[in-house]
Design an enzyme around this catalytic site. Structure first.
Site, PDB file in Angstrom:
ATOM      1  N   THR A 144      -1.174  -6.858  12.378  1.00  0.00           N
ATOM      2  CA  THR A 144      -0.006  -6.579  13.229  1.00  0.00           C
ATOM      3  C   THR A 144      -0.499  -6.289  14.642  1.00  0.00           C
ATOM      4  O   THR A 144      -1.511  -5.608  14.809  1.00  0.00           O
ATOM      5  CB  THR A 144       0.729  -5.323  12.715  1.00  0.00           C
ATOM      6  OG1 THR A 144       1.232  -5.597  11.417  1.00  0.00           O
ATOM      7  CG2 THR A 144       1.886  -4.939  13.629  1.00  0.00           C
TER       8      THR A 144
ATOM      9  N   ARG B 215      11.473  -9.074   2.388  1.00  0.00           N
ATOM     10  CA  ARG B 215      10.503  -7.973   2.480  1.00  0.00           C
ATOM     11  C   ARG B 215      10.301  -7.559   3.946  1.00  0.00           C
ATOM     12  O   ARG B 215      10.128  -8.395   4.831  1.00  0.00           O
ATOM     13  CB  ARG B 215       9.169  -8.414   1.869  1.00  0.00           C
ATOM     14  CG  ARG B 215       8.086  -7.337   1.839  1.00  0.00           C
ATOM     15  CD  ARG B 215       7.118  -7.465   2.993  1.00  0.00           C
ATOM     16  NE  ARG B 215       6.044  -6.478   2.925  1.00  0.00           N
ATOM     17  CZ  ARG B 215       5.239  -6.204   3.943  1.00  0.00           C
ATOM     18  NH1 ARG B 215       5.372  -6.836   5.084  1.00  0.00           N
ATOM     19  NH2 ARG B 215       4.298  -5.301   3.827  1.00  0.00           N
TER      20      ARG B 215
ATOM     21  N   GLY C  99       7.965  -4.744   6.284  1.00  0.00           N
ATOM     22  CA  GLY C  99       6.813  -3.842   6.199  1.00  0.00           C
ATOM     23  C   GLY C  99       6.986  -2.608   7.066  1.00  0.00           C
ATOM     24  O   GLY C  99       8.112  -2.211   7.415  1.00  0.00           O
ATOM     25  N   ASP C 100       5.878  -1.999   7.415  1.00  0.00           N
ATOM     26  CA  ASP C 100       5.893  -0.769   8.216  1.00  0.00           C
ATOM     27  C   ASP C 100       6.208  -1.025   9.694  1.00  0.00           C
ATOM     28  O   ASP C 100       6.666  -0.122  10.410  1.00  0.00           O
ATOM     29  CB  ASP C 100       4.516  -0.091   8.148  1.00  0.00           C
ATOM     30  CG  ASP C 100       3.432  -1.018   8.686  1.00  0.00           C
ATOM     31  OD1 ASP C 100       3.318  -2.159   8.181  1.00  0.00           O
ATOM     32  OD2 ASP C 100       2.711  -0.621   9.622  1.00  0.00           O
TER      33      ASP C 100
ATOM     34  N   THR D  81      -1.554  -0.658  11.725  1.00  0.00           N
ATOM     35  CA  THR D  81      -1.674  -2.026  11.221  1.00  0.00           C
ATOM     36  C   THR D  81      -2.333  -1.948   9.858  1.00  0.00           C
ATOM     37  O   THR D  81      -3.110  -1.031   9.596  1.00  0.00           O
ATOM     38  CB  THR D  81      -2.478  -2.919  12.201  1.00  0.00           C
ATOM     39  OG1 THR D  81      -2.695  -4.196  11.602  1.00  0.00           O
ATOM     40  CG2 THR D  81      -3.817  -2.308  12.570  1.00  0.00           C
ATOM     41  N   GLY D  82      -2.006  -2.907   9.014  1.00  0.00           N
ATOM     42  CA  GLY D  82      -2.580  -2.880   7.662  1.00  0.00           C
ATOM     43  C   GLY D  82      -1.497  -3.182   6.649  1.00  0.00           C
ATOM     44  O   GLY D  82      -0.477  -3.801   6.966  1.00  0.00           O
TER      45      GLY D  82
HETATM   46  N1  GLY Z   1       1.643  -4.102   8.549  1.00  0.00           N
HETATM   47  C1  GLY Z   1       2.467  -5.215   8.495  1.00  0.00           C
HETATM   48  C2  GLY Z   1       3.152  -5.433   7.237  1.00  0.00           C
HETATM   49  O1  GLY Z   1       2.799  -4.847   6.227  1.00  0.00           O
HETATM   50  O2  GLY Z   1       4.079  -6.218   7.220  1.00  0.00           O
END
Ligand code: GLY
Length: 290
Positions: free
Chosen positions: A149, A177, A179-180, A200-201
């Protein structure tokens, strides 16, 4: 320090230079982080953000992005947006007002269309080639493979802090979906009186510790940027290892209100930093995973 910018991964190098130039000219942190990220979103050589991003399980590219203003604590965010050039620009435009700051899917796309955001098919020939090659072995793939990211944090000359993020999310993610990356407090957080952080991750892992907010709280408690970043990641990493036997990849950047910065990571990680005292530089932290 008069100004500073901190960003995730080597892919942010050119964007970091641009953001630092804007900050040197006296532009505000919001413009700096958005323009820095937009450079990554527009470059098809970077495969986990914007144009040429990683495909989902149906071969389509959906974007997530977030923005936070550290003066007002206002944020804007979008999730699962298809067919637009810049997730971060749409996200940042949603920061005003006390409601409807986080839009997803069709609602976000209708908003972007109505407000004149530029459309773009983010699926490139390379995206499709990757999808065709990998779709047969979907079950064997690690979702994290090749995922990064882009996150930018900036301190401007008036002492304001901003955070912004953008991603196409995990490779071969399920439709819908998120993400964070667009989640305030998880993927990013900024408070001009304290500091800012972004992650990021593996999004699902980062959500378990609300990593960005955790780091800013540690700053508020008096830790340095480096101590706050390390503590946020190591506490969550150790908790997950203890409960589940493993912790997926996660990296965190932290920028304190004085322009000092810190990094926490449980994988090898690259990042970019620039300030009025240091030219834009790419740094690497090497972590051996067992
Ligand atoms: N860190 C980005 C995601 O999990 O989508």
């Amino acid at each position: 320090m008069k100004y500073a910018v901190l960003a995730t991964w080597k892919m942010a190098e050119e964007g970091t230079k641009k953001a630092a130039k804007l900050l040197a000219e006296g532009k505000d942190c919001g413009e700096a982080v958005i323009e820095g990220i937009a450079m990554v979103e527009d470059n098809p050589a970077f495969h986990s953000v914007g144009y040429g991003g990683r495909p989902n399980a149906e071969g389509r590219v959906f974007l997530d992005g977030g923005f936070m203003n550290g003066d007002t604590l206002h944020f804007g965010a979008v999730g699962s947006v298809e067919g637009f050039r810049s997730a971060v620009r749409i996200a940042a435009s949603l920061q005003d007002g006390d409601a409807n700051n986080f839009l997803v899917g069709e609602g976000a796309e209708r908003y972007a269309e109505a407000h004149g955001f530029e459309r773009r098919d983010n699926v490139t020939a390379e995206t499709l080639e990757l999808y065709e090659k990998e779709k047969e072995r979907l079950k064997e793939l690690s979702a994290y493979d090749g995922h990064d990211t882009v996150c930018f944090l900036a301190l401007d000359q008036s002492g304001s802090l901003c955070a912004a993020t953008s991603t196409s999310g995990l490779f071969m993610k399920q439709p819908g979906r998120i993400g964070d990356t667009p989640l305030p407090g998880v993927g990013y957080y900024a408070d001009s009186k304290i500091g800012a952080a972004a992650a990021t991750g593996m999004g699902e892992e980062i959500m378990k510790g609300a990593l960005s907010y955790a780091a800013v709280r540690f700053l508020k408690d008096g830790l340095s940027a480096q101590e706050a970043a390390e503590k946020a990641v190591s506490e969550l990493n150790d908790t997950l290892v203890e409960r589940n036997g493993y912790a997926n990849p996660m990296s965190l950047i932290v920028l304190a209100k004085d322009g000092s910065y810190g990094i926490g990571t449980n994988i090898t990680f690259t990042y970019c930093y620039a300030s009025d005292e240091e030219e834009a530089t790419v740094h690497e932290i090497i972590v051996e995973r067992e």
